[in-house]
Design an enzyme around this catalytic site. Sequence first.
Site, PDB file in Angstrom:
ATOM      1  N   ASN A   1      41.103  -0.274 -39.029  1.00  0.00           N
ATOM      2  CA  ASN A   1      40.073  -1.311 -39.069  1.00  0.00           C
ATOM      3  C   ASN A   1      39.579  -1.498 -37.636  1.00  0.00           C
ATOM      4  O   ASN A   1      40.258  -2.103 -36.819  1.00  0.00           O
ATOM      5  CB  ASN A   1      40.680  -2.613 -39.621  1.00  0.00           C
ATOM      6  CG  ASN A   1      39.719  -3.783 -39.519  1.00  0.00           C
ATOM      7  OD1 ASN A   1      38.522  -3.610 -39.296  1.00  0.00           O
ATOM      8  ND2 ASN A   1      40.237  -4.999 -39.685  1.00  0.00           N
TER       9      ASN A   1
ATOM     10  N   LYS B   1      37.139  -3.235 -36.525  1.00  0.00           N
ATOM     11  CA  LYS B   1      36.526  -4.529 -36.206  1.00  0.00           C
ATOM     12  C   LYS B   1      35.195  -4.300 -35.458  1.00  0.00           C
ATOM     13  O   LYS B   1      34.500  -3.342 -35.769  1.00  0.00           O
ATOM     14  CB  LYS B   1      37.512  -5.408 -35.428  1.00  0.00           C
ATOM     15  CG  LYS B   1      38.879  -5.458 -36.152  1.00  0.00           C
ATOM     16  CD  LYS B   1      39.816  -6.484 -35.665  1.00  0.00           C
ATOM     17  CE  LYS B   1      41.094  -6.425 -36.488  1.00  0.00           C
ATOM     18  NZ  LYS B   1      42.043  -7.455 -36.147  1.00  0.00           N
TER      19      LYS B   1
ATOM     20  N   HIS C   1      39.367 -10.379 -45.143  1.00  0.00           N
ATOM     21  CA  HIS C   1      40.178 -10.238 -43.932  1.00  0.00           C
ATOM     22  C   HIS C   1      40.380 -11.624 -43.306  1.00  0.00           C
ATOM     23  O   HIS C   1      39.498 -12.475 -43.396  1.00  0.00           O
ATOM     24  CB  HIS C   1      39.471  -9.297 -42.940  1.00  0.00           C
ATOM     25  CG  HIS C   1      40.341  -8.984 -41.761  1.00  0.00           C
ATOM     26  ND1 HIS C   1      40.465  -9.827 -40.692  1.00  0.00           N
ATOM     27  CD2 HIS C   1      41.178  -7.937 -41.515  1.00  0.00           C
ATOM     28  CE1 HIS C   1      41.328  -9.301 -39.824  1.00  0.00           C
ATOM     29  NE2 HIS C   1      41.770  -8.155 -40.308  1.00  0.00           N
TER      30      HIS C   1
ATOM     31  N   GLU D   1      40.133 -12.690 -40.402  1.00  0.00           N
ATOM     32  CA  GLU D   1      39.078 -13.112 -39.464  1.00  0.00           C
ATOM     33  C   GLU D   1      37.851 -13.621 -40.224  1.00  0.00           C
ATOM     34  O   GLU D   1      37.152 -14.524 -39.771  1.00  0.00           O
ATOM     35  CB  GLU D   1      38.736 -11.956 -38.499  1.00  0.00           C
ATOM     36  CG  GLU D   1      39.844 -11.791 -37.460  1.00  0.00           C
ATOM     37  CD  GLU D   1      40.127 -10.375 -37.026  1.00  0.00           C
ATOM     38  OE1 GLU D   1      39.263  -9.492 -37.151  1.00  0.00           O
ATOM     39  OE2 GLU D   1      41.260 -10.142 -36.540  1.00  0.00           O
TER      40      GLU D   1
ATOM     41  N   GLU E   1      48.525  -9.096 -44.878  1.00  0.00           N
ATOM     42  CA  GLU E   1      48.441  -9.200 -43.420  1.00  0.00           C
ATOM     43  C   GLU E   1      48.788 -10.623 -42.999  1.00  0.00           C
ATOM     44  O   GLU E   1      47.920 -11.510 -43.021  1.00  0.00           O
ATOM     45  CB  GLU E   1      47.017  -8.885 -42.950  1.00  0.00           C
ATOM     46  CG  GLU E   1      46.576  -7.478 -43.223  1.00  0.00           C
ATOM     47  CD  GLU E   1      45.466  -7.071 -42.258  1.00  0.00           C
ATOM     48  OE1 GLU E   1      45.688  -6.140 -41.493  1.00  0.00           O
ATOM     49  OE2 GLU E   1      44.410  -7.708 -42.266  1.00  0.00           O
TER      50      GLU E   1
ATOM     51  N   GLY F   1      47.004  -8.920 -34.294  1.00  0.00           N
ATOM     52  CA  GLY F   1      46.577  -8.927 -32.896  1.00  0.00           C
ATOM     53  C   GLY F   1      47.517  -9.687 -31.976  1.00  0.00           C
ATOM     54  O   GLY F   1      47.131 -10.060 -30.867  1.00  0.00           O
TER      55      GLY F   1
ATOM     56  N   SER G   1      49.693  -5.899 -36.250  1.00  0.00           N
ATOM     57  CA  SER G   1      50.381  -5.288 -35.102  1.00  0.00           C
ATOM     58  C   SER G   1      51.163  -4.023 -35.479  1.00  0.00           C
ATOM     59  O   SER G   1      52.282  -3.820 -35.008  1.00  0.00           O
ATOM     60  CB  SER G   1      51.283  -6.309 -34.405  1.00  0.00           C
ATOM     61  OG  SER G   1      50.502  -7.359 -33.873  1.00  0.00           O
TER      62      SER G   1
HETATM   63  P1  PGA Z   1      46.090  -5.494 -35.564  1.00  0.00           P
HETATM   64  O1  PGA Z   1      45.008  -5.917 -36.663  1.00  0.00           O
HETATM   65  O2  PGA Z   1      46.682  -4.181 -35.999  1.00  0.00           O
HETATM   66  O3  PGA Z   1      45.331  -5.402 -34.286  1.00  0.00           O
HETATM   67  O4  PGA Z   1      47.138  -6.578 -35.546  1.00  0.00           O
HETATM   68  C1  PGA Z   1      45.220  -5.692 -38.025  1.00  0.00           C
HETATM   69  C2  PGA Z   1      44.053  -6.174 -38.831  1.00  0.00           C
HETATM   70  O5  PGA Z   1      43.454  -7.204 -38.466  1.00  0.00           O
HETATM   71  O6  PGA Z   1      43.667  -5.554 -39.834  1.00  0.00           O
END
Ligand code: PGA
Length: 252
Positions: A12, A14, A97, A99, A169, A175, A215
Amino acid sequence: MESDRQIVITGNWKMNKSTEETVAFVKGILPKIEAANALIYLAVPFTVIQPAVEATGGSKLVIGAQNMHDATDGAFTGEIAGGMLKDVGARFVILGHSERRHIFNESNSFINSKIKRALLDEIQPVLCIGETLEEHESGKIEEVLYTQLKESLEDITPEQLAKMIIAYEPVWAIGTDKTATPQHAQDTHRLCRDYLADKWGKEVADKIVMQYGGSVKPENAKSLLEQPDIDGLLVGKASLNLDFFSQIVNYR
Ligand code: PGA
């Protein structure tokens, strides 16, 4: 022990990467995924879907999007429709997601309506669910995840569910460098799979691919994927780096 479900590893990106960077990444990853025993998906920004698709040259790399609107067309300034994504070659779309839920206030019912539209548009929906740190610490994981599943998947038939992917998630792991332990991720995937079995039937619950995200790094990919109910990974930051992503894809 791994199950016999297909492993799907999704990057992903982003809001990252230009056209030039995208084409270089796709061309760089193709030889590295040839021997992988997983299906590899990349969720890229809208602007680079088409160049990414063209760069795959019909290989097994699947390109998709990170969001879409629930209407087919109309006066929705700044939004994008499933048909438009399909038109440029997107084959899946990430929906719900964290976010989108937390920064853009998307509700389960809106996500539900997007899932229905994506299914009509024949784009595979990847539904993300996950609890915040506060919910995690107050022991509300089950309640939060069951509500997200129930409301986001309202009126979805078992046949439609079978076409989807569900990504767990935990928001506190995205993150933050705080990956869930393989045991926590396994236990939560099991909880969700049992819930799906209860509401949509064991057949689809046994079949559906469930990914872990938050992560994920080359160092923890294998231990997560060894869990019986974890069938894939949703990788954010580490998927921007060709070397890290190819190590994850070749976790074995
Ligand atoms: P990350 O993000 O691997 O940077 O923690 C995962 C995601 O938001 O899908």
